[in-house]
Scaffold this motif. Structure first.
Motif, mmCIF file in Angstrom:
data_model
loop_
_atom_site.group_PDB
_atom_site.id
_atom_site.type_symbol
_atom_site.label_atom_id
_atom_site.label_comp_id
_atom_site.label_asym_id
_atom_site.label_seq_id
_atom_site.Cartn_x
_atom_site.Cartn_y
_atom_site.Cartn_z
ATOM 1 N N ASP A 19 78.277 10.917 17.907
ATOM 2 C CA ASP A 19 78.792 11.964 17.011
ATOM 3 C C ASP A 19 78.426 13.362 17.510
ATOM 4 O O ASP A 19 79.266 14.259 17.533
ATOM 5 N N LEU A 20 77.154 13.551 17.902
ATOM 6 C CA LEU A 20 76.729 14.878 18.348
ATOM 7 C C LEU A 20 77.440 15.271 19.634
ATOM 8 O O LEU A 20 77.915 16.399 19.777
ATOM 9 N N LYS A 21 77.526 14.348 20.585
ATOM 10 C CA LYS A 21 78.198 14.644 21.847
ATOM 11 C C LYS A 21 79.677 14.936 21.627
ATOM 12 O O LYS A 21 80.248 15.821 22.264
ATOM 13 N N ASP A 22 80.306 14.173 20.716
ATOM 14 C CA ASP A 22 81.717 14.422 20.416
ATOM 15 C C ASP A 22 81.908 15.822 19.850
ATOM 16 O O ASP A 22 82.868 16.528 20.190
ATOM 17 N N LYS A 23 80.988 16.245 18.991
ATOM 18 C CA LYS A 23 81.092 17.566 18.367
ATOM 19 C C LYS A 23 80.861 18.671 19.388
ATOM 20 O O LYS A 23 81.597 19.669 19.429
ATOM 21 N N LEU A 24 79.848 18.492 20.226
ATOM 22 C CA LEU A 24 79.513 19.528 21.207
ATOM 23 C C LEU A 24 80.553 19.630 22.313
ATOM 24 O O LEU A 24 80.660 20.673 22.963
ATOM 25 N N SER A 25 81.293 18.561 22.564
ATOM 26 C CA SER A 25 82.313 18.594 23.614
ATOM 27 C C SER A 25 83.490 19.494 23.250
ATOM 28 O O SER A 25 84.220 19.949 24.118
ATOM 29 N N GLN A 26 83.660 19.738 21.953
ATOM 30 C CA GLN A 26 84.728 20.618 21.504
ATOM 31 C C GLN A 26 84.377 22.070 21.803
ATOM 32 O O GLN A 26 83.220 22.466 21.722
ATOM 33 N N ALA A 27 85.382 22.861 22.144
ATOM 34 C CA ALA A 27 85.173 24.299 22.359
ATOM 35 C C ALA A 27 85.271 25.021 21.023
ATOM 36 O O ALA A 27 86.138 25.862 20.797
ATOM 37 N N GLN A 28 84.364 24.666 20.114
ATOM 38 C CA GLN A 28 84.396 25.201 18.755
ATOM 39 C C GLN A 28 82.972 25.508 18.296
ATOM 40 O O GLN A 28 82.007 24.881 18.737
ATOM 41 N N ILE A 29 82.879 26.459 17.379
ATOM 42 C CA ILE A 29 81.588 26.785 16.793
ATOM 43 C C ILE A 29 81.189 25.663 15.832
ATOM 44 O O ILE A 29 82.035 25.088 15.144
ATOM 45 N N SER A 30 79.909 25.329 15.802
ATOM 46 C CA SER A 30 79.444 24.267 14.915
ATOM 47 C C SER A 30 77.990 24.522 14.556
ATOM 48 O O SER A 30 77.259 25.220 15.263
ATOM 49 N N VAL A 31 77.564 23.923 13.453
ATOM 50 C CA VAL A 31 76.174 24.027 13.020
ATOM 51 C C VAL A 31 75.258 23.378 14.049
ATOM 52 O O VAL A 31 74.157 23.875 14.338
ATOM 53 N N GLN A 32 75.721 22.254 14.614
ATOM 54 C CA GLN A 32 74.911 21.545 15.612
ATOM 55 C C GLN A 32 74.653 22.418 16.834
ATOM 56 O O GLN A 32 73.534 22.458 17.367
ATOM 57 N N LEU A 33 75.686 23.111 17.293
ATOM 58 C CA LEU A 33 75.557 23.982 18.464
ATOM 59 C C LEU A 33 74.563 25.112 18.182
ATOM 60 O O LEU A 33 73.699 25.420 19.018
ATOM 61 N N CYS A 34 74.672 25.712 17.013
ATOM 62 C CA CYS A 34 73.761 26.805 16.642
ATOM 63 C C CYS A 34 72.330 26.299 16.488
ATOM 64 O O CYS A 34 71.372 26.964 16.909
ATOM 65 N N GLY A 35 72.179 25.108 15.889
ATOM 66 C CA GLY A 35 70.842 24.560 15.703
ATOM 67 C C GLY A 35 70.147 24.256 17.016
ATOM 68 O O GLY A 35 68.953 24.560 17.191
ATOM 69 N N LEU A 36 70.881 23.678 17.960
ATOM 70 C CA LEU A 36 70.304 23.389 19.274
ATOM 71 C C LEU A 36 69.953 24.679 20.016
ATOM 72 O O LEU A 36 68.905 24.775 20.655
ATOM 73 N N ALA A 37 70.844 25.659 19.947
ATOM 74 C CA ALA A 37 70.580 26.941 20.616
ATOM 75 C C ALA A 37 69.314 27.587 20.057
ATOM 76 O O ALA A 37 68.490 28.124 20.809
ATOM 77 N N LEU A 38 69.139 27.511 18.750
ATOM 78 C CA LEU A 38 67.953 28.093 18.120
ATOM 79 C C LEU A 38 66.688 27.350 18.546
ATOM 80 O O LEU A 38 65.654 27.972 18.839
ATOM 81 N N ALA A 39 66.767 26.020 18.615
ATOM 82 C CA ALA A 39 65.605 25.230 19.023
ATOM 83 C C ALA A 39 65.211 25.535 20.467
ATOM 84 O O ALA A 39 64.027 25.721 20.783
ATOM 85 N N PHE A 40 66.197 25.604 21.343
ATOM 86 C CA PHE A 40 65.908 25.880 22.758
ATOM 87 C C PHE A 40 65.451 27.326 22.945
ATOM 88 O O PHE A 40 64.658 27.624 23.843
ATOM 89 N N ALA A 41 65.971 28.229 22.100
ATOM 90 C CA ALA A 41 65.545 29.631 22.177
ATOM 91 C C ALA A 41 64.071 29.780 21.837
ATOM 92 O O ALA A 41 63.386 30.659 22.380
ATOM 93 N N LEU A 42 63.572 28.944 20.936
ATOM 94 C CA LEU A 42 62.140 28.976 20.615
ATOM 95 C C LEU A 42 61.299 28.646 21.844
ATOM 96 O O LEU A 42 60.266 29.277 22.100
#
Length: 569
Positions: A19-42
């Motif tokens: 599910d996560l990989k399917d969501k991230l493969s899309q060229a679209q904004i998503s909560v999952q993408l923002c959450g991962l970016a925030l975690a890695f930014a830490l």
């Protein structure tokens, strides 16, 4: 209880793998993408904060700000650049020869052609070499290690989680934004720099992850070091419109100096590539040492030069001497391979040029005297904007660092003629792209491949398929019952083949055919699919997860063409 925990673990694994990989493969904004970016930014912010704390500790012993050792050959700090050159060489020798590339130009190359995937092995070299370079007063900036380390931190984490390559690129860009914001406490400038300099494209689904990461970096910086704007102490007065013709002349002058600086730095960089590393480092250390003996204010990232430029009643001759010393020290350091950034030295050079222009102008027009601080800021903005081909990033950076909106209009007014003069009359290009050319790093990619990089294979693949073992007697029956699904045959060698029923127009007979197909990991993007299928402009690839035996989908040339023609690529 144990059964419940196991069930929960399996559900989480399924979510991460599908599910996560399917969501991230899309060229679209998503909560999952923002959450991962925030975690890695830490993670990226923590690395940069550690770097800043170590640098701050070393600077208490090595910085020249509190003591003036001009002409004092007995002061041990005079020899710091030579010591730094030796330490940098030792770190380079101890590191792997495969991972010696570093810096902003290298990060841009990896971002363009490799989805921002930067080897973790390059991080220790960048960390310690840049730390020694900055601590021993070389004329380099802090943003170089911040960008490289931020990119490495985020991209390595993204690869560990086996994220799709299109989202790894976003994570890397987010790490860069976090690094810049953490080093300068300038979140908006970090966002603009990533888009204007690193990515050089604007995509809506990139904005939120990058902005969240920049916010994370800035808040981390403020928690540890306080909400500090580095150039807030510079006195800036609102300049009257009557002085704008004079600003136009300053813009032309700044454009010419910036073009000369770029040209000279690139010439030295090109020549220096042919020399052994130890010779280059020692030469850079020797040049910096000689300049430091007579003009210690020209050393370091640029803060000492800026402090002197905005001092009360600065001497014109001393300002000119400092400008020459700062330019030579910067070209000697950056051009000969001292690891570090260029923005800090550009700020120092720009501030000195602005102060010199203000002093000269005040000699003929005394009304200019109250605006020396503004002229220094204008010079800093123009130098960064012209040399890096990033006028907007330069303007926003100085806006945040000064915390004063009065600089916007005059800085824009000066930067435009400076940029036009340098880029049209002297054919000046971005330092980073010219550095990539000199280092032999490719960065050009066709527009269609660039568009295909944005979407992962899981977003397009057909999940309706059947896999059968090699049995000629049953294949036709399997194909008839497939009901439109793709049929993959695993032959005796374990290779995958596509089963098709082709109609022969000569005698209206159907022939059962098989042809081998190539497999791609589910972390790939449509760019890799295009590279495989565009050779024959037909065929299919199968997509596998984790191992080649675990097939999860099929993509055909027709499906890829449909995606390209949809206008979303």
């Amino acid at each position: 209880m144990q059964l419940t925990i196991n069930s929960l673990i399996k559900q989480c694994q399924k979510y991460l793998n599908t599910d996560l990989k399917d969501k991230l493969s899309q060229a679209q904004i998503s909560v999952q993408l923002c959450g991962l970016a925030l975690a890695f930014a830490l993670v990226a912010s923590a690395v940069i904060i550690l770097f800043r704390l170590l640098l701050l500790g070393l600077n208490t012993f090595t910085q020249t700000q509190e003591w003036d050792f001009t002409g004092n050959f007995g002061d041990w700090r005079v020899l710091l650049p030579l010591l730094g050159a030796i330490l940098i060489w030792i770190v380079a020798v101890l590191g792997s020869k495969r991972y010696k590339r570093m810096g902003i130009a290298y990060v841009m190359h990896r971002m363009k052609l490799h989805y921002g995937k930067i080897p973790l092995q390059s991080a220790p070299g960048q960390f310690f070499q840049a730390l020694f370079a900055l601590a021993t007063n070389f004329s380099v900036g802090r943003e170089g290690p911040a960008i490289h380390l931020g990119a490495v931190s985020a991209s390595v984490m993204a690869e560990k989680f086996k994220l799709p390559d299109n989202s790894v690129r976003i994570m890397c860009a987010s790490g860069i934004a976090a690094g810049i914001a953490a080093i300068f406490n300038s979140p908006l400038a970090a966002v603009i720099f990533v888009f204007e300099v690193v990515l050089r494209e604007y995509k809506v689904h990139y904005f939120f992850p990058i902005m969240l990461s920049a916010i994370c970096g800035a808040l981390s910086s403020q928690l540890v070091f306080g909400n500090i704007h580095e150039y807030e102490q510079i006195g800036i007065n609102h300049i009257p419109l009557s002085q704008y013709p004079l600003l136009l002349v300053c813009g032309v002058t700044l454009g010419c100096i910036a073009a000369l600086f770029n040209h000279t730095l690139l010439r030295v960089t090109d020549k220096g590539q042919q020399w052994p590393l130890i010779y280059r480092l020692l030469l850079a250390g020797g040049i910096t040492t000689i300049i430091g003996i007579f003009l210690p204010q020209a050393l370091g990232s640029g803060d000492l030069a800026i402090t002197h430029a905005i001092s009360d009643n600065p001497s014109l001759l001393l300002l000119i001497g400092l400008l020459i010393g700062k330019i030579v020290a910067t070209i000697g350091a950056i051009g000969l391979g001292i690891p570090g950034g260029i923005i800090g030295p550009l700020f120092g050079i720009g501030a000195l040029i602005g102060a010199i222009l203000a002093v000269i102008s005040a000699f003929f027009f005394p009304s200019v005297t109250p605006y020396v601080g503004l002229y220094t800021i204008i010079g800093m903005t123009a130098m960064m904007g012209v040399c890096l081909s990033a006028p907007l990033a330069a303007l926003v950076a100085l806006l945040e660092l000064t915390n004063n909106a009065s600089i916007i209009l005059p800085s824009m007014f000066v930067t435009i003629p400076a940029f036009l003069i340098a880029h049209q009359a002297f054919h000046t290009k971005s330092l980073f792209y010219r550095q990539m050319d000199i280092m032999g790093l490719d960065y050009k990619i066709s527009s269609i491949k660039l568009g295909l990089q944005k979407k992962g294979v899981r977003a397009v693949m057909d999940k309706r398929f059947v896999i059968v073992k090699d049995n000629n007697e049953l294949l036709l029956e399997v194909l008839k019952r497939a009901e439109g699904r793709s049929v993959l045959v695993q032959n005796n060698l374990g290779e995958m083949e596509m089963l098709q029923l082709e109609l022969q127009f000569v005698d209206d007979m159907s022939t059962l055919t098989r042809h081998p197909i190539q497999g791609l990991a589910d972390t790939c993007t449509l760019k890799e699919v295009y590279e495989v299928l565009s050779r024959d402009r037909r065929g299919e690839v199968f997509i596998y997860q984790d191992s080649i035996d675990k097939v999860v989908g099929v993509i055909s040339w027709a499906m890829l063409q449909k995606e390209i023609n949809s206008g979303q690529i």
